[in-house]
Scaffold this active site. Structure first.
Site, mmCIF file in Angstrom:
data_model
loop_
_atom_site.group_PDB
_atom_site.id
_atom_site.type_symbol
_atom_site.label_atom_id
_atom_site.label_comp_id
_atom_site.label_asym_id
_atom_site.label_seq_id
_atom_site.Cartn_x
_atom_site.Cartn_y
_atom_site.Cartn_z
ATOM 1 N N HIS A 110 7.539 7.966 -0.293
ATOM 2 C CA HIS A 110 6.539 7.932 -1.854
ATOM 3 C C HIS A 110 7.249 8.032 -2.356
ATOM 4 O O HIS A 110 8.199 8.788 -3.187
ATOM 5 C CB HIS A 110 5.441 8.720 -1.959
ATOM 6 C CG HIS A 110 4.427 8.343 -0.977
ATOM 7 N ND1 HIS A 110 4.058 9.789 0.420
ATOM 8 C CD2 HIS A 110 3.552 7.539 -0.741
ATOM 9 C CE1 HIS A 110 3.440 8.972 1.212
ATOM 10 N NE2 HIS A 110 2.846 7.458 0.607
ATOM 11 N N ASP A 142 6.603 4.081 -0.172
ATOM 12 C CA ASP A 142 5.086 3.436 -0.554
ATOM 13 C C ASP A 142 4.582 4.001 -2.283
ATOM 14 O O ASP A 142 4.998 4.891 -2.732
ATOM 15 C CB ASP A 142 4.018 4.284 0.483
ATOM 16 C CG ASP A 142 4.196 3.694 1.858
ATOM 17 O OD1 ASP A 142 5.401 2.826 1.987
ATOM 18 O OD2 ASP A 142 3.214 3.375 2.524
HETATM 19 ZN ZN ZN Z 1 -0.039 4.533 -0.387
#
Ligand code: ZN
Length: 221
Positions: free
Chosen positions: A164, A9
């Site tokens: 991430h 993400d």
């Molecule tokens: Zn996020």
């Protein structure tokens, strides 16, 4: 056989996403990248997203600005803008299922994650809502997140892991992927039903616990 769907993400980020792509290639590992779409206004980042798609990964919509959870914003236009304008920027790079993941501060699946306006906008846009069941907090545990991630693989038949592609925490990704390989865990590009309450605009799961508008009113649907 236990299963794992890898998701990244908040990217793309130059110097990180490109390295993640190389690491995934080295293991033949597929993933889904939920991008913050406003980043794609930068041609260099748009090129990186295009490369992500070309190299066989799925691209999902992770809002336009990632600025707030839907349930915290009492403006009916906010959700539509964050979902539809993001999708417009992602354009042809989008996965055909129009994958969408909402902003969840700290990875918490709670009543402010969505709003009724967001649910309506996702339905209108025929989106597929992709949640998660493992957040090893790679942004805090930059060196040790693989241990938390591996523990969640033990706990669940099918893990949807949130990482991430934004920080040096991805330095630990090869170690994690080697372990996944050693354990014989099947990498998947799709997601278990209990992490996908909406498919192509059709509500299929119970999202009651995720929807509470900013006025505090809970909606029973
Ligand atoms: Zn996020």
């Amino acid at each position: 056989m236990r299963r794992l769907s890898l998701t990244f993400d908040n990217g793309p980020v130059v110097g990180v996403t490109d390295r993640v792509l190389d690491m995934l290639d080295a293991h033949g590992a597929p993933a889904t990248f939920f991008v913050i779409a406003s980043r794609l206004r930068d041609p260099q980042l748009m090129a990186l997203a295009a490369q992500t798609r070309t190299r066989g990964h799925r691209i999902g919509n992770h809002t336009l600005t990632h600025s707030a959870m839907f349930g915290d914003i009492d403006d009916p236009a906010f959700a539509a803008q964050e979902i539809h304008e993001a999708q417009r920027l992602i354009g042809d790079l989008s996965d055909e299922d129009l994958l969408f993941r909402p902003t969840g501060k700290g990875g918490h699946l709670g009543p402010r994650l969505l709003s009724q306006d967001a649910v309506s906008a996702l339905a209108a846009g025929q989106h597929t809502l992709v949640l998660w069941n493992s957040v090893p907090r790679d942004w805090e545990q930059q060196d040790s997140w693989p241990d938390a991630a591996l523990a969640s693989l033990e706990d669940s038949e099918w893990t949807v892991l949130v990482l991430h592609d934004t920080t040096s925490a991805i330095d630990e990704l090869p170690r994690f992927l080697r372990e996944v390989e050693r354990l014989g865990i099947e990498l998947r590009t799709d997601f278990p039903d209990d992490c996908v309450p909406m498919r192509r605009g059709r509500l299929e799961g119970d999202i009651t616990s995720l929807v509470q508008d900013a006025n505090g009113e809970e909606h029973p649907r």
